[in-house]
Design an enzyme around this catalytic site. Structure first.
Site, PDB file in Angstrom:
ATOM      1  N   TYR A 139     -14.507  -2.970   8.554  1.00 49.35           N
ATOM      2  CA  TYR A 139     -13.093  -2.567   8.662  1.00 49.35           C
ATOM      3  C   TYR A 139     -12.583  -2.766  10.092  1.00 49.35           C
ATOM      4  O   TYR A 139     -11.499  -3.304  10.313  1.00 49.35           O
ATOM      5  CB  TYR A 139     -13.007  -1.105   8.227  1.00 49.35           C
ATOM      6  N   LYS A 171      -9.657  -5.303  11.247  1.00 47.81           N
ATOM      7  CA  LYS A 171      -8.426  -4.865  11.930  1.00 47.81           C
ATOM      8  C   LYS A 171      -8.251  -5.615  13.253  1.00 47.81           C
ATOM      9  O   LYS A 171      -7.160  -6.050  13.583  1.00 47.81           O
ATOM     10  CB  LYS A 171      -8.449  -3.355  12.169  1.00 47.81           C
ATOM     11  N   ASP A 196       2.009  -2.266  -4.518  1.00 52.23           N
ATOM     12  CA  ASP A 196       0.705  -1.589  -4.518  1.00 52.23           C
ATOM     13  C   ASP A 196       0.007  -1.971  -5.815  1.00 52.23           C
ATOM     14  O   ASP A 196       0.614  -2.597  -6.692  1.00 52.23           O
ATOM     15  CB  ASP A 196       0.868  -0.061  -4.391  1.00 52.23           C
ATOM     16  N   ASN A 198      -1.721  -7.225  -6.545  1.00 46.36           N
ATOM     17  CA  ASN A 198      -2.683  -7.299  -5.458  1.00 46.36           C
ATOM     18  C   ASN A 198      -2.162  -8.205  -4.335  1.00 46.36           C
ATOM     19  O   ASN A 198      -1.565  -9.243  -4.615  1.00 46.36           O
ATOM     20  CB  ASN A 198      -3.966  -7.912  -6.057  1.00 46.36           C
ATOM     21  N   GLY A 206       0.840  -1.210   0.000  1.00 44.68           N
ATOM     22  CA  GLY A 206       0.000   0.000   0.000  1.00 44.68           C
ATOM     23  C   GLY A 206       0.866   1.248   0.000  1.00 44.68           C
ATOM     24  O   GLY A 206       0.491   2.284   0.574  1.00 44.68           O
TER      25      GLY A 206
HETATM   26  C1  AKB Z   1     -10.927   5.544   8.682  1.00 43.10           C
HETATM   27  O1  AKB Z   1     -11.553   6.593   8.873  1.00 43.10           O
HETATM   28  O2  AKB Z   1     -11.426   4.512   8.250  1.00 43.10           O
HETATM   29  C2  AKB Z   1      -9.450   5.522   9.036  1.00 43.10           C
HETATM   30  C3  AKB Z   1      -9.234   5.022  10.425  1.00 43.10           C
HETATM   31  C4  AKB Z   1      -9.565   5.870  11.584  1.00 43.10           C
HETATM   32  O3  AKB Z   1      -8.772   3.936  10.597  1.00 43.10           O
HETATM   33  N1  AKB Z   1      -8.879   6.822   8.877  1.00 43.10           N
END
Ligand code: AKB
Length: 337
Positions: A154, A158, A35, A54, A10
């Site tokens: 997300y 994480k 990237d 990728n 990335g």
């Molecule tokens: C997002 O807004 O998704 C990122 C983060 C806070 O991880 N900037």
């Protein structure tokens, strides 16, 4: 003696570009990037090899590993929170399956080279999921182990990858091979970042940098969250320094694999006020988007970074006043002049 090799996935993104400039200024490393496309001319001269492709492509990752004896991986490739909510399955593929591929490649390198490859993983405040604004206010500066119940794909990705990374730290023992070198996984939960060089894409915290860049380029800005929406932010150079500092510290000093780091905490209205003082012609209005509003409500107001301070001496160089007056305003003004 060959220079240590740093692999950055990335690399063309906001953190990647800043990291490459900082590493090049420090000198002493061979930098390899990966990237979706080759790096722009501005950073091409800073790296010794670049791969376009990728992180889902395991064959490509094996090729990178075959050509370079990687010492440290900065795995920055990710699909951010707001973009992830538009396509959760894609977010899972990139953020989980892609990360697993890079972890696997780095673990194989550790075993093959007989030394621990360091794997630096930017996690996020998105791993937290406060159930209400009342609880958000009551908690204030959140500790790493509190409210690990994210509401975004997300955030889930994480948090899961933090655990998988911690698992990889133990991997060789669990596979009954205590003499094999283990991966050395280290992670930082980054707050919203504000860069003077680029406007991020796909994040929920994008309104912070978005307001500043729009004001400097004389563009009206419609803020997608409520004026009182408040989360921790940080100037991008501080985040990059934190990633590099964590990468270089001796393993013995680390008491955990995941750290909060803090700099300043602001509401959208506080950022807008400061932007209007610096750019009096700035036009900012609010059109809160329900999804982004809910995501921000679930993220903490601020973070407790006592562990990072104690274990590896973390301290932000840019508190808000300095970030705004000395880093953002001069550089953003110059960018759009
Ligand atoms: C997002 O807004 O998704 C990122 C983060 C806070 O991880 N900037």
């Amino acid at each position: 003696m060959p220079k240590p090799v740093v692999l950055v996935t990335g690399a063309n993104g906001e953190i990647g570009k800043s990291l490459l400039h900082t590493v090049a200024a420090q000198g002493g490393f061979e930098v390899v990037t990966l990237d979706l496309s080759l790096p722009p001319d501005t950073i091409r001269s800073l790296v010794s090899a670049s791969y376009a492709g990728n992180i889902m492509d395991r064959y490509l990752l094996d090729q990178v590993a075959a050509h370079h004896e990687v010492d440290t991986v900065f795995h920055l490739a990710a699909l951010l929170s707001a973009r992830g909510e538009r396509d959760p399955e894609l977010a899972h593929q990139v953020n989980v399956e892609g990360t697993l591929n890079v972890l696997r490649m780095a673990q194989n390198q550790s075993a093959r080279l007989g030394r621990s490859v360091r794997f630096i993983f930017p996690s996020s405040i998105a791993v937290y999921g406060l159930p209400s604004l009342e609880e958000k206010r009551a908690v204030g500066r959140i500790r790493e182990e509190q409210w690990n119940v994210p509401i975004t794909m997300y955030g889930c990705n994480k948090l899961y990858c933090e655990h998988v990374g911690r698992y990889f730290n133990l991997y060789a023992h669990q596979m009954g091979n205590p003499s094999a070198s283990r991966l050395d996984f280290r992670s930082i939960r980054l707050p919203g970042l504000i860069s003077a060089d680029s406007v991020p894409i796909g994040g929920t915290s994008d309104f912070g940098p978005g307001m500043i860049h729009a004001a400097a380029s004389a563009t009206p800005y419609s803020c997608s969250v409520r004026p009182d929406a408040r989360i921790p932010f940080m100037a991008t150079p501080d985040a990059v320094r934190a990633l590099l500092d964590l990468a270089s510290v001796d393993r013995e000093r680390l008491t955990t694999s995941v750290y909060n780091i803090g700099a300043f905490s602001l509401s959208a209205a506080q950022i807008a006020d400061r932007v209007k003082k610096a750019f009096p012609a700035a036009r900012i209005d609010y059109e809160p988007d329900p999804v982004r509003t809910a995501i921000l409500a679930s993220w903490p107001e601020d973070v407790d970074d006592a562990r990072a301070r104690k274990d590896w001496g973390w301290e932000a160089a840019y508190p808000w006043d300095r970030a705004f007056d000395e880093y953002l305003v001069p550089n953003v003004t110059a960018k759009y002049r």
